[in-house]
Design an enzyme around this catalytic site. Structure first.
Site, PDB file in Angstrom:
ATOM      1  N   HIS A   1      -3.550  -5.043   0.259  1.00  0.00           N
ATOM      2  CA  HIS A   1      -3.082  -5.435   1.596  1.00  0.00           C
ATOM      3  C   HIS A   1      -3.145  -6.949   1.754  1.00  0.00           C
ATOM      4  O   HIS A   1      -4.107  -7.469   2.343  1.00  0.00           O
ATOM      5  CB  HIS A   1      -3.950  -4.770   2.674  1.00  0.00           C
ATOM      6  CG  HIS A   1      -3.597  -3.349   2.974  1.00  0.00           C
ATOM      7  ND1 HIS A   1      -2.680  -2.982   3.924  1.00  0.00           N
ATOM      8  CD2 HIS A   1      -4.036  -2.191   2.421  1.00  0.00           C
ATOM      9  CE1 HIS A   1      -2.573  -1.653   3.970  1.00  0.00           C
ATOM     10  NE2 HIS A   1      -3.390  -1.158   3.063  1.00  0.00           N
TER      11      HIS A   1
ATOM     12  N   CYS B   1       0.828  -1.213   0.000  1.00  0.00           N
ATOM     13  CA  CYS B   1       0.000   0.000   0.000  1.00  0.00           C
ATOM     14  C   CYS B   1       0.862   1.264   0.000  1.00  0.00           C
ATOM     15  O   CYS B   1       1.440   1.619  -1.016  1.00  0.00           O
ATOM     16  CB  CYS B   1      -1.003  -0.032   1.157  1.00  0.00           C
ATOM     17  SG  CYS B   1      -2.341   1.170   0.916  1.00  0.00           S
TER      18      CYS B   1
ATOM     19  N   GLU C   1      -1.737  -8.784   3.810  1.00  0.00           N
ATOM     20  CA  GLU C   1      -1.705  -9.229   5.221  1.00  0.00           C
ATOM     21  C   GLU C   1      -3.106  -9.459   5.788  1.00  0.00           C
ATOM     22  O   GLU C   1      -3.255 -10.156   6.780  1.00  0.00           O
ATOM     23  CB  GLU C   1      -0.910  -8.229   6.087  1.00  0.00           C
ATOM     24  CG  GLU C   1      -1.636  -6.953   6.465  1.00  0.00           C
ATOM     25  CD  GLU C   1      -1.627  -5.893   5.371  1.00  0.00           C
ATOM     26  OE1 GLU C   1      -1.304  -6.205   4.212  1.00  0.00           O
ATOM     27  OE2 GLU C   1      -1.973  -4.734   5.692  1.00  0.00           O
TER      28      GLU C   1
END
Ligand code: MN
Length: 220
Positions: A198, A93, A200
């Site tokens: 993202h 990001c 994660e």
């Protein structure tokens, strides 16, 4: 009270991929940063507020938000170090924006304001962070394409800025349907990869886990 904090999702994704993650303070002096850097095997440049527009020679914009000049200074220093010394890095990001600006590219200060007919990319704060907001087309010959193992994948989207002018030396590896660049890599670097989404928050999906696994293996 000022906090140095990071979303735990990054830590978990890295630990599950086999890393021993360490959080880097955002306002160390260069001597301390250099000493810390020499002990690290790789760096993840994480999400966060906007990079100060002076770094890409653009005027302030009313929608530029959460500028942290100490963090900017720290991360550009570390980016120069990972590139100069060939250490693996993964940008997420804000991280892809940092890599692009650090290598001489520019950003859209605000996608909605500056990109006609763009999709919505700022799916926050009222949406779950794993909301699959749009697809991306992935270059099959890129490192990203090889790791994801597919040419199209659905991603979350928690950004209001994006790469405008791509930095010389960076290779684009993924695009949203509106043409926004969502992935880049640094050719001839041991592992230099960045994505606008993202991963994660998407570790339920094996292709997203593969990004962290490959980064950790490159750093090992
Ligand atoms: Mn997006």
């Amino acid at each position: 009270m000022q906090l140095v904090a990071l979303a735990e999702a990054y830590v978990k994704a890295l630990a599950e991929a086999g890393a021993s993650p360490l959080l880097i303070p955002t306002d160390l002096n260069e001597d301390n940063l250099a000493a810390l850097f020499s002990r690290l095997d790789g760096i993840v440049f994480t999400g966060g507020g906007d990079i100060h527009p002076a770094y890409y020679h653009t005027a302030e914009h009313p929608k530029v938000d959460e500028i942290d000049t100490a963090r900017d200074r720290t991360e550009f220093y570390l980016l120069n170090k990972v590139i100069a010394e060939g250490k693996p890095f993964l940008g997420i990001c804000r991280g892809i924006q940092l890599v692009n600006v650090g290598l001489g590219g520019t950003l859209y200060s605000d996608i909605t304001d500056q990109v006609p007919n763009a999709l919505r990319h700022d799916w926050y704060p009222d949406w779950p962070r794993d909301h699959l907001a749009h697809s991306v087309q992935v270059e099959s010959s890129s490192l990203l394409g090889k790791l994801l193992g597919r040419v199209e994948i659905h991603v979350n989207s928690l950004h209001h800025q994006a790469i405008a002018k791509l930095a010389p030396g960076l290779k684009p590896t993924a695009y949203a349907p509106d043409g926004i660049i969502e992935g880049v890599e640094l050719p001839d670097h041991p592992f230099g990869l960045a994505v606008q989404w993202h991963p994660e928050w998407l570790t339920a999906f094996a292709p997203m886990r593969a990004l962290f696994k490959a980064f950790v293996e490159a750093a090992a």
